[in-house]
Design an enzyme around this catalytic site. Structure first.
Site, PDB file in Angstrom:
ATOM      1  CG  ASP A   1     -12.270 -33.764   3.902  1.00 43.62           C
ATOM      2  OD1 ASP A   1     -11.950 -34.906   4.003  1.00 43.62           O
ATOM      3  OD2 ASP A   1     -12.874 -32.952   3.038  1.00 43.62           O
TER       4      ASP A   1
ATOM      5  CB  CYS B   1     -16.461 -32.938   2.497  1.00 45.54           C
ATOM      6  SG  CYS B   1     -15.744 -32.116   1.057  1.00 45.54           S
TER       7      CYS B   1
ATOM      8  CE  LYS C   1     -13.305 -35.989   1.630  1.00 46.13           C
ATOM      9  NZ  LYS C   1     -13.250 -34.792   0.769  1.00 46.13           N
TER      10      LYS C   1
END
Length: 192
Positions: free
Chosen positions: A11, A136, A97
């Protein structure tokens, strides 16, 4: 890094960097470190995987929907793009995701088929960095350990939302079997 390793970048998106909708302090500072790791992975023939939040506009995690976070990384918007200085090669595998409106997903392994992809390539050791260390990255590392991979967290290639939660996340990841990579030698400094 060897061919049975894989680099997982979690990310590193505009919304998680300074100026974004949900910025991690110093989040853009990990990009040069990750670029050195990308170069090492390419030289070794190791796969590179990059996950990204790819949310619908009304995602359950958003405060407007009763969730915890401000709206961020809405699919197809500039905030959801990878940081422009991140040098992802064309062959990098991109994992989306958080794509379902009514289900949150922090881990790059959660419902993405990543475990099967890595097993198909006989990968057994993962090197993981990205944003945020205590959200994350933490979830991805814990799932990777549960799936039986040898997991190395690249500390210099990750940033937490806060120092306290970052330290707690490092301790938790260590408890489940992850190794915290702090050595400058392993940070690709020779490529700097």
């Amino acid at each position: 890094m060897v061919p049975l390793d894989a680099l997982i970048i979690v990310d590193v998106q505009n919304d998680f960097c300074p100026g974004g909708a949900l910025p991690v302090q110093g989040g853009d500072g990990i990009v040069p470190v990750l670029n050195r790791w990308i170069a090492r992975a390419q030289a070794a023939g190791a796969p590179i995987v990059a996950s990204r939040d790819w949310h619908p506009e009304d995602h359950i995690s958003f405060t407007s929907q009763g969730g915890r976070w401000p709206a961020h990384c809405i699919a197809g918007t500039p905030g959801a793009e990878f940081h422009p200085d991140l040098k992802l090669p064309d062959e990098a595998q991109i994992i989306n995701k958080g794509t379902a409106r009514d289900r949150d997903s922090y881990s790059a392994f959660d419902g993405t088929g990543l475990t099967n992809d890595l097993r198909r390539h006989e990968i057994d050791r993962l090197w993981i960095g990205g944003l945020a260390l205590d959200v994350c990255v933490r979830a991805t590392v814990i799932d990777a350990c549960r799936e039986g991979f040898e997991v190395h967290v690249i500390e210099a290639a990750s940033r937490p939302l806060s120092p306290e939660s970052g330290q707690k996340a490092l301790e938790e990841m260590t408890r489940v079997g992850a190794l915290i990579e702090r050595s400058r030698e392993h940070l690709g400094a020779e490529h700097a």
